[in-house]
Design an enzyme around this catalytic site. Sequence first.
Site, mmCIF file in Angstrom:
data_model
loop_
_atom_site.group_PDB
_atom_site.id
_atom_site.type_symbol
_atom_site.label_atom_id
_atom_site.label_comp_id
_atom_site.label_asym_id
_atom_site.label_seq_id
_atom_site.Cartn_x
_atom_site.Cartn_y
_atom_site.Cartn_z
ATOM 1 N N GLU A 28 -3.962 -4.481 9.329
ATOM 2 C CA GLU A 28 -4.422 -5.512 8.383
ATOM 3 C C GLU A 28 -5.836 -6.020 8.647
ATOM 4 O OE1 GLU A 28 -3.002 -5.934 5.636
ATOM 5 O OE2 GLU A 28 -1.006 -5.118 6.025
ATOM 6 N N HIS B 296 -6.084 0.343 2.616
ATOM 7 C CA HIS B 296 -4.990 0.803 3.480
ATOM 8 C C HIS B 296 -4.811 2.324 3.436
ATOM 9 C CE1 HIS B 296 -3.073 -2.653 5.281
ATOM 10 N NE2 HIS B 296 -2.875 -3.284 4.136
ATOM 11 N N HIS C 136 -8.016 -4.206 -1.340
ATOM 12 C CA HIS C 136 -7.249 -4.303 -0.093
ATOM 13 C C HIS C 136 -6.230 -3.162 0.030
ATOM 14 C CE1 HIS C 136 -5.243 -6.528 3.246
ATOM 15 N NE2 HIS C 136 -4.172 -5.910 2.758
ATOM 16 N N GLU C 137 -5.395 -3.023 -0.981
ATOM 17 C CA GLU C 137 -4.342 -1.995 -0.890
ATOM 18 C C GLU C 137 -4.955 -0.590 -0.845
ATOM 19 O OE1 GLU C 137 -1.801 -3.330 0.038
ATOM 20 O OE2 GLU C 137 -2.061 -5.336 -0.801
ATOM 21 N N GLU D 89 0.795 -1.228 0.000
ATOM 22 C CA GLU D 89 0.000 0.000 0.000
ATOM 23 C C GLU D 89 0.826 1.276 0.000
ATOM 24 O OE1 GLU D 89 0.399 -2.244 2.412
ATOM 25 O OE2 GLU D 89 0.193 -1.405 4.415
ATOM 26 N N ASP E 238 8.247 -9.504 10.742
ATOM 27 C CA ASP E 238 7.709 -10.320 9.661
ATOM 28 C C ASP E 238 7.019 -11.581 10.205
ATOM 29 O OD1 ASP E 238 7.451 -10.485 6.833
ATOM 30 O OD2 ASP E 238 8.860 -12.165 6.836
ATOM 31 N N TYR F 275 -4.747 -10.554 9.864
ATOM 32 C CA TYR F 275 -5.632 -10.320 8.719
ATOM 33 C C TYR F 275 -7.044 -10.848 8.962
ATOM 34 C CZ TYR F 275 -1.599 -9.125 5.728
ATOM 35 O OH TYR F 275 -0.499 -8.520 5.172
HETATM 36 N N1 BES Z 1 1.015 -4.388 3.778
HETATM 37 C C1 BES Z 1 0.803 -5.690 3.281
HETATM 38 C C2 BES Z 1 2.068 -6.384 2.880
HETATM 39 C C3 BES Z 1 3.092 -6.534 3.980
HETATM 40 C C4 BES Z 1 2.731 -6.771 5.292
HETATM 41 C C5 BES Z 1 4.424 -6.435 3.678
HETATM 42 C C6 BES Z 1 3.697 -6.869 6.275
HETATM 43 C C7 BES Z 1 5.394 -6.561 4.656
HETATM 44 C C8 BES Z 1 5.022 -6.770 5.972
HETATM 45 C C9 BES Z 1 -0.164 -5.682 2.116
HETATM 46 O O1 BES Z 1 -1.196 -4.761 2.238
HETATM 47 C C10 BES Z 1 -0.840 -7.021 2.094
HETATM 48 O O2 BES Z 1 -1.486 -7.331 3.048
HETATM 49 N N2 BES Z 1 -0.699 -7.751 1.024
HETATM 50 C C11 BES Z 1 -1.370 -9.008 0.838
HETATM 51 C C12 BES Z 1 -2.596 -8.749 0.025
HETATM 52 C C13 BES Z 1 -3.762 -9.606 0.308
HETATM 53 C C14 BES Z 1 -4.131 -9.740 1.760
HETATM 54 C C15 BES Z 1 -4.953 -9.124 -0.511
HETATM 55 C C16 BES Z 1 -0.433 -9.928 0.080
HETATM 56 O O3 BES Z 1 0.650 -9.473 -0.307
HETATM 57 O O4 BES Z 1 -0.727 -11.086 -0.102
HETATM 58 ZN ZN ZN Z 2 -2.546 -5.358 3.808
#
Ligand code: BES
Ligand code: ZN
Length: 626
Positions: A339, A320, A316-317, A292, A396, A404
Amino acid sequence: MKTSSILPLFIFILILTACKSDRLTEQINQEVAMKDPHSYGNPDEVIIRHLDWVAAVNFETKIISATANLTVENLSGGNKIVLDIRDLAIEKVTLGEKKEITSFQVGQADSTFGAPLTITIKPETKLVSITYQTQPQAAALQWLTPEQTLGKKSPFLFTQSQAILARTWIPLQDGPQVRFTYSAEVTVPTGMLALMSASNPQEKSGNGVYHFKMEQPIPSYLMALAVGDIEFKSVGKRTGIYAEPAQLDAASWEFADTEKMVEAAEQLYGPYRWDRYDILVLPPSFPFGGMENPRLTFATPTVIAGDKSLVALIAHELAHSWSGNLVTNAIWDDFWLNEGFTVYFEGRIMEHVYGRDFAEMEQRLGFEDLKGTIAELGDTSRDSHLKLDLKGRDPDEGVSDIAYEKGANFLRVCEKAAGREKWDAFVKGYFEKYAFTSMTTEKFITYFEENFIAGDTVLANKIRAKEWIYGPGIPDNVIEYKSARLQAVDTEISNWNSGAKAEELLTKNWATPEWLYFLRGIPHTETIKRMTELDETFGFSKSQNSEIVSEWLEHSIQVGYKPAFPALEKFLTSVGRRKFLRPLYQQLIRTKEGREFAWTIYTKARPGYHSVSVKTIDEMIGWTKN
Ligand code: BES
Ligand code: ZN
C-alpha cells in the site's frame, strides 16, 4: 562387500542428498521466505501451482457448489497438503486424473482464521480435487437482492478476498507467498454476466456458462468473482468499464482517462504485465473504495462524482498492478510494501495526468489523515511502525494510514534525497527484478541498501530508513507539502472564522480536495445558524460527491446540525463503504442521543452491509448477536 568398496558409493549418495536438499532449500527460500502467521498452509512442503475451478452459482440458496482442482508440487515428498478453509462444507477429495478418493481432516475452526484442511496425498501426487459448497454467510461473498442494485431486477454477487477471505469460497493455501495460475468454468443463471480477476467476456453468454484464464501466477487474495446484470463499454484500446446498464455511460465518462493512466504508469515503472485493464463498478455496498483484482479492478460507485474528481482511486488500483500484484507483500506484516508503494505511485500517476498542484493537494490531505491516525494510536505505538506485527490478529487490523500514508511519505523522502531520476530507476528495477514474487520488508531493505544507498552514507543519513520502518510515529525528515491552492483555502477559512458570510468566500474554482480541506479546517463549534448558511450557500447536504457529503455529515454530527440528519440516514442506509461508515458511526456514538440514532440506523442498514464493514461497525458500537 568390503567397507572400502561401499565408501565411495556412500559418499556419492551423501553428496547427492546434500545437493538435492540444497536445491530444495534454495527453491523454498525463493518462494516461501517464512511461515505465514495467518495461514495453516504448508507451501514449504507441498505448494499449489495451478487452480482449475469449476463452479455453479445459486442465487436462491446463496451457495456456490464447486470443485477446486489443484495442481500441486510436492517439494518435500511428504504425504499431506494443508489448505485454509473457513465455513466450507467439504464433500469429497480425490487424487489424480483417476479421481481416487483420499482421506482428509478438518481441524479446529477459529472465527477469523478458519480451519486447516489436511489432505492425505502421495509423494507423486500432482492433482488434488476438492468438491465443496460455500455457505450463505461466507465472509468474502456478498449476495445482493435485486432491490440492492440499480436495476432492481437481477440479484448480484461479488467477492472480496483480501486479506484472508479467499478461504471462505475456495480451499487454497491462503497466504500471499503462494502464487498460482488459474482457469475456471463458472455457471450462473442465464441473463447474467460473470467476471473474474482473469480474461473476461465482454458479452453475456446464451447458456450462463463462462470460461476464464489467468495465465500469470497470482496470490489467493487476488481471486475474485462478480455476477450480475452487467454490461461492458470500451474506453480505450486495452481499457474498459463493466457496470450495471443504468450506470454504464456515467461510469465510462467518469473513467475516460483510464488509458492515459495506464500509459503514464508504464512510462514511470515499466510495462503493464496483465494484458487488459478493466474496471467493474459495483453496487454501493462494496466495502472498499477499490480492490486491485488483476485485470479487473473492483470499484465503489461512490467515486462517480460527475466531474472526474475522485479518480485518484483508479490511479491507486492501477498502480497495484505493479506494487502488490507483481511484487507482493510476503505476509500481512509487510502490507506497507503493497500500500505504501501504491499510494506513492498513485501520486505520481495523478501528477502525470492531472498536474502537480492537484496531486500535491491529495498528498497533503493524506498527510493530515496520517497525523490524525498517529494522534489516535499514540506516538509510540507499535502499530505505527511500517513493519507491522499482526501475529494472532486479523490482518484487517493492519489496514490503516500507517501502511498507506506513512509508507508513501517514506518513499517521498527517498525520492527527494536522491532525486527523481535515480529513485525512479531504482523503483523500476525493483519491480522488474522481483516481478511475480513476494517480498519481505527485510529483503526489500537488503535490496534497497545494495542498489539504492550503495554505500552512500550521506544519502543513508538523509533517509534514515530503519527509523521509518522499525520506529513509531513520523520521523522528522518527513516532507511537508505546501500547496499554494490549499494555502488559498486557509485564507478563506480564516475569513470565515472572522465572520465573513459564506457567499463572500472565494470558492469559485475549488475542486474536491479544496472543499475537503475547507470542511476539515472550519471549527467544530459552528452554530446551527452558520451551518445552515454554509449548507444553503454550497448545498453540502445534497452534494453528489460522496467525499464531500461524508465530510459534511461528519461535521454536522459533531456540531449537532440536525437538518443534515435525513441526508445522514439516507447515506448510511445506501452506502456500505467502510471508509465512510467508520467515522460517521464513530462521531454518532459519542453522545447518548447520537448512540440511539446510530443503533436505529444500524439495525436497518446492517443487513445491507458487506461482512467486512459489519465486523468493523459491530466491534465499534458493541453490537452483539442477540
Ligand atoms: N487493496 C486495497 C483494499 C484492501 C486492503 C482490502 C486490505 C482488504 C484488505 C485497495 O487497493 C485500497 O487500498 N483501497 C482504498 C483505495 C484508496 C486508498 C484510494 C480504499 O478502498 O479506500
Ligand atoms: Zn491499495
